[in-house]
Design an enzyme around this catalytic site. Structure first.
Site, short mmCIF file in Angstrom:
data_model
loop_
_atom_site.label_atom_id
_atom_site.label_comp_id
_atom_site.label_asym_id
_atom_site.label_seq_id
_atom_site.Cartn_x
_atom_site.Cartn_y
_atom_site.Cartn_z
N GLU A 185 1.51 0.17 -5.06
CA GLU A 185 1.06 1.65 -5.59
C GLU A 185 2.34 2.47 -5.62
OE1 GLU A 185 -3.39 2.28 -3.96
OE2 GLU A 185 -2.06 2.20 -2.37
N ASP A 216 1.16 -1.32 -0.13
CA ASP A 216 0.09 0.02 -0.02
C ASP A 216 0.85 1.27 0.09
OD1 ASP A 216 -2.62 1.27 0.51
OD2 ASP A 216 -1.86 1.84 2.19
#
Length: 700
Positions: free
Chosen positions: A397, A366
């Site tokens: 990400e 994340d």
């Protein structure tokens, strides 16, 4: 904070939604004669060679190590003047039955050994500084009490389900087909076929679900053909009260205990060993059914700044601005200070722990942009060394929610630095996503498949994994690109298409023909791009959240998979299933080498919304088709597209055994078909709002 604080202090911070946090501490101090006078000096000291010489500890034994005849507690608290261990017989006891001072060792380590197994005991620490004590759980703990406020001593071998020692990942498949899934979403629906006691739990994966004409649960995953399940965070997180009712919901991006499974997914939250065993059972069941497991991990921030890490080493684990305020590149109140030695050790060791102890096959990071290139490459290297090159999949990400002060000499693991990342570390391609369906931030903004204009070049760049330019970054290899059009964040694909194509009159439960066609075309495009394939669970049956674009703490009824839609949208499910089967058969699309982009040839724009290209499909593993020809037609009319060869004679007409024959392998209505292509003088006809994939074979 008073060491005698009761259960409210232990558990009172559970249940807040994503983004809640305590106010940052007003100052940072460093004990052991390393006192600094300002935030900037403290931050520089924390990342210095001087600090590492004094306090960096590279041992892999922090936490509570428990065996049959000994239990050893080791904690890293370099600024403390005294550390006390407190033992409890259960997770809710108000008073410790034993309090014992730990022994200070080098590198900021505190140690205490018992000549017996304390398996099943609970514990916490009192950290003494300037004559004051702060209570904390153990940030290195592998077990915890209900709601994670107290740590648990665990002999991990006693938590293994039967046969777990021989559990291993399924053999690597022809392609990475990644299915993003939330544990509660999977089985909360009463129509899931899962026993009520297991709905929304780890155990739901251990039963088949419904079989036959209406498959659900594990049976459905097997028939769909995916090769990886990506599970949203399932380490202990702080936004759900584990002692509360099952109607609570959160995605889980607010970690409390990084090395402990979340308790709300267990059938018993009071016994800390149950969550461990049942989590292992879930992974074991997925492996037995031929599916690898990816864990969504959140090492960029913690649920609150007042975390166990902060209490053990105040100021060290977080980033601060010059004015003393917490950095907030995560938009969740704090940023972990990746780039400092003990922070990096903590993250890398945690990843390795999950890989070894729980047999996790991959990790999705994340807000990876808040971590560093150096740390990500280190993690990839350690996993490769321990398990074999490329055996564990990594991606994340490549962005952050806002700026964050990085440590000097480090590079943020963001998209612009993709060329510095190991080519085995994947990045989500928001460029591909937005080119196909439009911006995730503006519901009405269309992409290529739903009415957007001027996107033909972007689509051709996406096909080649952006290796031929077209974006503000340069990937090292197509293997770094994760192609997708929907994930847990933002609108589901179905909702985005309905909103952008039908505006204020949107009815999310209506089967719009134009939306169905756009959905198929979107899938057809990203399934035929170079890179990795990723999609949100339920995308294949028109998953809707009725226009909710940020359902992180919405009710489970909004978030759950509605299994009846697999029947209502059976045509769409069959199409995805066909795309999955077909991609596995086409080595030209499965190529993950640095030269994969070179397989893409003759990209052409034929008109508004119409593009075509060729793919060299030759490879070491056999395939019936030497070459592929693909057309995307997002326009409102049928197009006839000329084939790569000026003249194409059908095999049946020519009767020549060496004549090239083109076969349709997918079009707008069917995927993984195989029928001879029929041409007009103008070329191959392609229906509006659809695509076609042809394969050329020599001889029959």
């Amino acid at each position: 904070m008073c060491p005698e604080a009761g259960l409210a202090e232990l558990y009172g911070n559970r249940g807040a939604c994503k983004g809640s946090f305590l106010l940052p501490c007003s100052g940072i101090f460093v004990r052991r004669e390393k006192v600094k006078n300002s935030i900037a000096e403290s931050m520089a000291f924390f990342a210095s060679k001087e600090f590492d010489a004094d306090f960096r500890y590279d041992g892999k034994d922090l936490g509570a190590g428990c065996r049959d005849n000994s239990t050893v507690f080791r904690a890293w608290s370099p600024f403390a003047e005294k550390l006390e261990l407190r033992l409890y017989r259960d997770g809710t006891a108000k008073e410790a039955f034993l309090v014992k001072e730990m022994q200070a060792e080098e590198k900021g380590i505190w140690r205490l050994e018992f000549p017996e197994s304390l398996h099943g005991m609970y514990y916490d620490y009192l950290v003494w500084t300037d004559g004051k004590a702060v209570r904390t759980a153990d940030p290195y703990a592998v077990g915890c009490s209900c709601n994670g406020g107290r740590s648990m001593v665990v002999d991990l071998r006693k938590t293994d389900p039967a046969g777990f020692e021989s559990d291993q990942a399924p053999a690597a498949c022809e392609e990475r087909i990644i299915y993003e899934l939330h544990i509660k979403d999977f089985s909360y629906d009463v129509q899931s076929g899962i026993p009520q006691a297991y709905r929304g739990k780890y155990k739901a994966f251990t039963v088949p679900g419904e079989t036959g004409w209406y498959p659900t649960g594990m049976e459905y995953l097997k028939k769909l053909g995916i090769t990886y399940v990506h599970l949203l965070p399932f380490f202990d997180y702080g936004s759900v009260d584990e002692a509360g009712d099952d109607g609570q919901f959160n995605w889980g991006y607010d970690p409390v205990n990084y090395n402990v499974p979340e308790g709300s997914y267990a059938t018993d939250t009071k016994d800390g060993t149950v969550r461990i065993r049942e989590c292992k059972e879930m992974i074991q069941a997925l492996h037995k059914n031929g599916i690898r497991v990816i864990m969504d991990v959140v090492y960029n921030h913690t649920h609150q700044e007042d975390s166990w890490l902060q209490r053990m080493a105040p100021g060290y684990y977080y980033r601060y601005r010059e004015d003393g305020s917490l950095a907030n590149g995560s938009a969740c109140g704090n940023d972990i200070a990746a780039g400092r030695s003990m922070v990096d050790n903590y993250i890398a060791d945690s990843v390795m722990y999950w890989a070894r102890e729980y047999h996790i096959d991959g990790f999705r990071f994340d807000l990876m942009g808040l971590l560093t290139v150096e740390l990500m490459n280190r993690i990839q290297g350690e996993l490769d060394e321990a398990f074999g090159k490329g055996e564990k999949l990594l991606y994340g990400e490549p962005w952050s929610a806002d700026d964050s002060p990085m440590e000097k000499g480090t590079k943020a693991a963001q998209k612009r630095n993709a060329g510095y990342l190991h080519d085995g570390i994947g990045i989500f391609s928001d460029d591909t996503r937005d080119a196909i369906k439009g911006s995730v931030f503006y519901a009405e903004e269309p992409g290529f498949v739903n009415g957007g204009e001027g996107l033909e070049k972007a689509i051709l760049h996406a096909v080649a994994g952006w290796k031929n330019g077209g974006a503000a970054f340069e990937p090292r290899s197509c293997s770094q690109i994760v192609n997708y059009v929907s994930a847990h964040d933002n609108f589901t694909l179905w909702d985005k298409l309905v909103l952008s194509m039908h505006g204020e009159e949107a009815d999310f439960d209506r089967q719009y023909g134009d939306v169905l066609a756009a959905n198929k075309l979107a899938a057809f495009i990203y399934f035929t791009c170079q890179g990795n394939v990723f999609f949100q669970a339920g995308e294949e049956f028109g998953r809707t959240k009725h226009g909710e674009d940020n359902s992180y703490c919405s009710g489970p009824e909004i978030n759950m998979l509605q299994w009846r839609r697999t029947i209502e949208y059976g045509e769409l499910v069959d199409y995805y299933r066909g795309l999955i089967r077909l991609r596995k058969k086409l080595p030209g699309l499965c190529d993950k080498t640095p030269a994969a982009a070179e397989r893409i040839m003759d990209g052409k724009i034929h008109g508004e919304g119409v593009v075509s290209f060729r793919i060299d499909n030759r490879a070491s593993r056999p395939s019936p088709w030497e070459e592929l020809f693909i057309v995307y037609n997002a326009s409102d009319r049928e197009w006839n597209v000329r084939m790569p060869e000026q003249e194409v004679r059908s095999f049946k007409e020519s009767g020549e055994t060496d004549q090239a024959v083109w076969e349709i392998l997918a079009d707008g209505s069917e995927a993984d078909c195989c029928r001879e292509a029929e041409f007009t003088e103008e070329g191959i006809p392609v229906a509006p709002h659809s695509g076609v994939l042809l394969g050329r074979r020599k001889g029959m």
